[in-house]
Design a protein around this motif. Structure first.
Motif, PDB file in Angstrom:
ATOM      1  N   TYR A  52      34.299   5.450 106.484  1.00  0.00           N
ATOM      2  CA  TYR A  52      34.258   4.135 105.856  1.00  0.00           C
ATOM      3  C   TYR A  52      35.159   3.132 106.577  1.00  0.00           C
ATOM      4  CZ  TYR A  52      31.990   7.109 102.494  1.00  0.00           C
ATOM      5  OH  TYR A  52      31.151   8.023 101.913  1.00  0.00           O
ATOM      6  N   SER A  53      36.202   3.626 107.225  1.00  0.00           N
ATOM      7  CA  SER A  53      37.051   2.740 108.023  1.00  0.00           C
ATOM      8  C   SER A  53      36.295   2.232 109.247  1.00  0.00           C
ATOM      9  CB  SER A  53      38.326   3.468 108.459  1.00  0.00           C
ATOM     10  OG  SER A  53      39.123   3.811 107.347  1.00  0.00           O
ATOM     11  N   VAL A  54      35.651   3.138 109.966  1.00  0.00           N
ATOM     12  CA  VAL A  54      34.893   2.758 111.161  1.00  0.00           C
ATOM     13  C   VAL A  54      33.735   1.841 110.783  1.00  0.00           C
ATOM     14  CG1 VAL A  54      33.413   3.616 113.021  1.00  0.00           C
ATOM     15  CG2 VAL A  54      35.544   4.801 112.483  1.00  0.00           C
ATOM     16  N   THR A  55      33.052   2.164 109.677  1.00  0.00           N
ATOM     17  CA  THR A  55      31.960   1.316 109.204  1.00  0.00           C
ATOM     18  C   THR A  55      32.463  -0.092 108.895  1.00  0.00           C
ATOM     19  OG1 THR A  55      30.834   3.245 108.238  1.00  0.00           O
ATOM     20  CG2 THR A  55      30.121   1.068 107.492  1.00  0.00           C
ATOM     21  N   GLY A  56      33.614  -0.171 108.233  1.00  0.00           N
ATOM     22  CA  GLY A  56      34.197  -1.470 107.921  1.00  0.00           C
ATOM     23  C   GLY A  56      34.604  -2.240 109.165  1.00  0.00           C
ATOM     24  N   VAL A  57      35.193  -1.522 110.140  1.00  0.00           N
ATOM     25  CA  VAL A  57      35.618  -2.162 111.387  1.00  0.00           C
ATOM     26  C   VAL A  57      34.429  -2.786 112.114  1.00  0.00           C
ATOM     27  CG1 VAL A  57      36.467  -1.659 113.726  1.00  0.00           C
ATOM     28  CG2 VAL A  57      37.706  -0.793 111.736  1.00  0.00           C
ATOM     29  N   ILE A  58      33.267  -2.144 112.019  1.00  0.00           N
ATOM     30  CA  ILE A  58      32.058  -2.668 112.666  1.00  0.00           C
ATOM     31  C   ILE A  58      31.391  -3.744 111.796  1.00  0.00           C
ATOM     32  CG2 ILE A  58      29.733  -2.091 113.494  1.00  0.00           C
ATOM     33  CD1 ILE A  58      30.858   0.706 114.163  1.00  0.00           C
ATOM     34  N   ALA A  59      31.294  -3.470 110.484  1.00  0.00           N
ATOM     35  CA  ALA A  59      30.532  -4.349 109.590  1.00  0.00           C
ATOM     36  C   ALA A  59      31.217  -5.688 109.333  1.00  0.00           C
ATOM     37  CB  ALA A  59      30.265  -3.636 108.267  1.00  0.00           C
ATOM     38  N   ILE A  60      32.536  -5.701 109.182  1.00  0.00           N
ATOM     39  CA  ILE A  60      33.242  -6.935 108.824  1.00  0.00           C
ATOM     40  C   ILE A  60      33.113  -8.011 109.906  1.00  0.00           C
ATOM     41  CG2 ILE A  60      35.517  -7.951 108.363  1.00  0.00           C
ATOM     42  CD1 ILE A  60      36.176  -5.354 106.826  1.00  0.00           C
ATOM     43  N   PRO A  61      33.460  -7.711 111.182  1.00  0.00           N
ATOM     44  CA  PRO A  61      33.276  -8.764 112.197  1.00  0.00           C
ATOM     45  C   PRO A  61      31.815  -9.133 112.423  1.00  0.00           C
ATOM     46  CG  PRO A  61      33.963  -6.697 113.216  1.00  0.00           C
ATOM     47  CD  PRO A  61      34.110  -6.525 111.748  1.00  0.00           C
ATOM     48  N   THR A  62      30.915  -8.154 112.273  1.00  0.00           N
ATOM     49  CA  THR A  62      29.485  -8.451 112.414  1.00  0.00           C
ATOM     50  C   THR A  62      29.026  -9.415 111.329  1.00  0.00           C
ATOM     51  OG1 THR A  62      29.066  -6.263 113.380  1.00  0.00           O
ATOM     52  CG2 THR A  62      27.167  -7.461 112.518  1.00  0.00           C
ATOM     53  N   ALA A  63      29.448  -9.158 110.095  1.00  0.00           N
ATOM     54  CA  ALA A  63      29.073 -10.040 108.976  1.00  0.00           C
ATOM     55  C   ALA A  63      29.628 -11.444 109.176  1.00  0.00           C
ATOM     56  CB  ALA A  63      29.582  -9.440 107.665  1.00  0.00           C
ATOM     57  N   ILE A  64      30.873 -11.528 109.635  1.00  0.00           N
ATOM     58  CA  ILE A  64      31.483 -12.844 109.874  1.00  0.00           C
ATOM     59  C   ILE A  64      30.742 -13.580 110.978  1.00  0.00           C
ATOM     60  CG2 ILE A  64      33.565 -14.030 110.673  1.00  0.00           C
ATOM     61  CD1 ILE A  64      35.182 -11.774 109.304  1.00  0.00           C
ATOM     62  N   TYR A  65      30.479 -12.881 112.087  1.00  0.00           N
ATOM     63  CA  TYR A  65      29.794 -13.490 113.230  1.00  0.00           C
ATOM     64  C   TYR A  65      28.404 -13.988 112.839  1.00  0.00           C
ATOM     65  CZ  TYR A  65      27.220 -13.732 117.641  1.00  0.00           C
ATOM     66  OH  TYR A  65      26.426 -14.141 118.683  1.00  0.00           O
ATOM     67  N   GLN A  66      27.640 -13.145 112.161  1.00  0.00           N
ATOM     68  CA  GLN A  66      26.284 -13.529 111.785  1.00  0.00           C
ATOM     69  C   GLN A  66      26.286 -14.636 110.741  1.00  0.00           C
ATOM     70  OE1 GLN A  66      24.533  -9.770 110.624  1.00  0.00           O
ATOM     71  NE2 GLN A  66      23.748  -9.399 112.681  1.00  0.00           N
ATOM     72  N   SER A  67      27.229 -14.598 109.814  1.00  0.00           N
ATOM     73  CA  SER A  67      27.303 -15.625 108.771  1.00  0.00           C
ATOM     74  C   SER A  67      27.662 -16.984 109.361  1.00  0.00           C
ATOM     75  CB  SER A  67      28.334 -15.235 107.707  1.00  0.00           C
ATOM     76  OG  SER A  67      27.960 -14.035 107.052  1.00  0.00           O
ATOM     77  N   VAL A  68      28.648 -17.007 110.263  1.00  0.00           N
ATOM     78  CA  VAL A  68      29.058 -18.261 110.895  1.00  0.00           C
ATOM     79  C   VAL A  68      27.902 -18.841 111.707  1.00  0.00           C
ATOM     80  CG1 VAL A  68      30.573 -19.279 112.641  1.00  0.00           C
ATOM     81  CG2 VAL A  68      31.514 -17.713 110.927  1.00  0.00           C
ATOM     82  N   ASN A  69      27.216 -17.978 112.478  1.00  0.00           N
ATOM     83  CA  ASN A  69      26.085 -18.454 113.270  1.00  0.00           C
ATOM     84  C   ASN A  69      24.945 -18.932 112.392  1.00  0.00           C
ATOM     85  OD1 ASN A  69      26.194 -18.124 116.380  1.00  0.00           O
ATOM     86  ND2 ASN A  69      27.270 -16.337 115.595  1.00  0.00           N
ATOM     87  N   TYR A  70      24.734 -18.251 111.267  1.00  0.00           N
ATOM     88  CA  TYR A  70      23.689 -18.666 110.333  1.00  0.00           C
ATOM     89  C   TYR A  70      23.981 -20.059 109.786  1.00  0.00           C
ATOM     90  CZ  TYR A  70      20.944 -18.951 106.043  1.00  0.00           C
ATOM     91  OH  TYR A  70      20.096 -19.372 105.043  1.00  0.00           O
ATOM     92  N   ILE A  71      25.261 -20.342 109.507  1.00  0.00           N
ATOM     93  CA  ILE A  71      25.647 -21.622 108.918  1.00  0.00           C
ATOM     94  C   ILE A  71      25.594 -22.751 109.934  1.00  0.00           C
ATOM     95  CG2 ILE A  71      27.577 -22.894 107.892  1.00  0.00           C
ATOM     96  CD1 ILE A  71      28.426 -20.199 106.602  1.00  0.00           C
ATOM     97  N   ILE A  72      26.110 -22.505 111.147  1.00  0.00           N
ATOM     98  CA  ILE A  72      26.269 -23.609 112.103  1.00  0.00           C
ATOM     99  C   ILE A  72      25.071 -23.811 113.028  1.00  0.00           C
ATOM    100  CG2 ILE A  72      28.766 -23.308 112.089  1.00  0.00           C
ATOM    101  CD1 ILE A  72      28.554 -22.023 114.855  1.00  0.00           C
ATOM    102  N   THR A  73      24.217 -22.771 113.148  1.00  0.00           N
ATOM    103  CA  THR A  73      23.073 -22.895 114.054  1.00  0.00           C
ATOM    104  C   THR A  73      21.914 -23.583 113.344  1.00  0.00           C
ATOM    105  OG1 THR A  73      23.729 -20.843 115.137  1.00  0.00           O
ATOM    106  CG2 THR A  73      21.518 -21.657 115.604  1.00  0.00           C
ATOM    107  N   LYS A  74      21.413 -24.648 113.936  1.00  0.00           N
ATOM    108  CA  LYS A  74      20.276 -25.352 113.351  1.00  0.00           C
ATOM    109  C   LYS A  74      19.024 -24.505 113.453  1.00  0.00           C
ATOM    110  CE  LYS A  74      21.956 -30.042 114.307  1.00  0.00           C
ATOM    111  NZ  LYS A  74      21.671 -31.319 114.987  1.00  0.00           N
ATOM    112  N   VAL A  75      18.179 -24.635 112.457  1.00  0.00           N
ATOM    113  CA  VAL A  75      16.927 -23.883 112.455  1.00  0.00           C
ATOM    114  C   VAL A  75      16.073 -24.328 113.629  1.00  0.00           C
ATOM    115  CG1 VAL A  75      14.801 -23.382 111.200  1.00  0.00           C
ATOM    116  CG2 VAL A  75      16.959 -23.544 109.973  1.00  0.00           C
ATOM    117  N   GLY A  76      15.643 -23.386 114.411  1.00  0.00           N
ATOM    118  CA  GLY A  76      14.815 -23.665 115.583  1.00  0.00           C
ATOM    119  C   GLY A  76      14.177 -22.387 116.067  1.00  0.00           C
TER     120      GLY A  76
END
Length: 199
Positions: free
Chosen positions: A141-165
């Motif tokens: 669960y530690s390794v899963t969290g280490v991978i999932a947390i930055p991935t979720a942040i990266y994808q969420s930020v890109n989802y918010i700031i990237t214009k639909v195209g």
């Protein structure tokens, strides 16, 4: 050195508890992804690909005599901010059925093996099994969290700031967010168990 049958039984119960709970974690994240798709924009949960443009379809039909649909090989047009994408509803239905089936069955099997551990509590469990189960679970669960947390942040930020195209729908953070939501409580539980273990 002979290994007692009761020790093997305890090992089996703990190993299967770890496997079934881990499988429930990843299938549960898919359930969260599907749930998000019903309350949030579709591209928050799934990556979509652009529909064929009308001019390209006409060109293909004129030059090669091939009739091309907006969505090949299947699917329907889904519009986001004036941009047309392809979406196959069966993808969500299959994901819901598959993930729910695995999640429910894994939770039931986990509870069954936990029940087995409780029913055999009169049988002495070697400390190595308990420590190994707790440590390996914590690491998973530690390794899963280490991978999932930055991935979720990266994808969420890109989802918010990237214009639909054309490429904007590749950032679908729902699954990684679901993984974080389910992983953190499990990490906390096994971290507390690890701290409570005596040398």
């Amino acid at each position: 050195m002979t290994i007692k049958a009761k020790t093997l039984l305890k090992t089996y119960l703990y190993v299967m508890s770890m496997i079934t709970l881990t499988a429930a974690l990843f299938s549960g994240a898919y359930l969260v992804q599907v749930a998000f798709s019903y309350v949030a924009p579709l591209n928050f949960s799934y990556s979509l690909y652009p529909a064929n443009r009308l001019e390209d379809m006409q060109k293909m039909q004129e030059v090669e005599g091939i009739e091309v649909k907006e969505c090949e090989p299947e699917g329907e047009v889904y519009t986001i901010e004036g941009n047309r994408y392809c979406w196959d509803e069966s993808r969500r239905k299959e994901g819901l059925i598959n993930s729910a089936t695995i999640f429910i069955s894994m939770i039931l099997l986990f509870l069954l093996h936990q029940f087995g551990i409780r029913k055999t509590k009169n049988i002495e469990t070697p400390e190595l099994i308990i420590k190994g189960y707790t440590f390996i679970s914590l690491m998973i669960y530690s390794v899963t969290g280490v991978i999932a947390i930055p991935t979720a942040i990266y994808q969420s930020v890109n989802y918010i700031i990237t214009k639909v195209g054309q490429y904007a729908t590749q950032y679908a953070p729902a699954y990684s967010i679901g993984l974080v939501i389910l992983t953190l409580p499990l990490w906390y539980i096994f971290f507390k168990k690890m701290v409570a273990l005596k040398d």
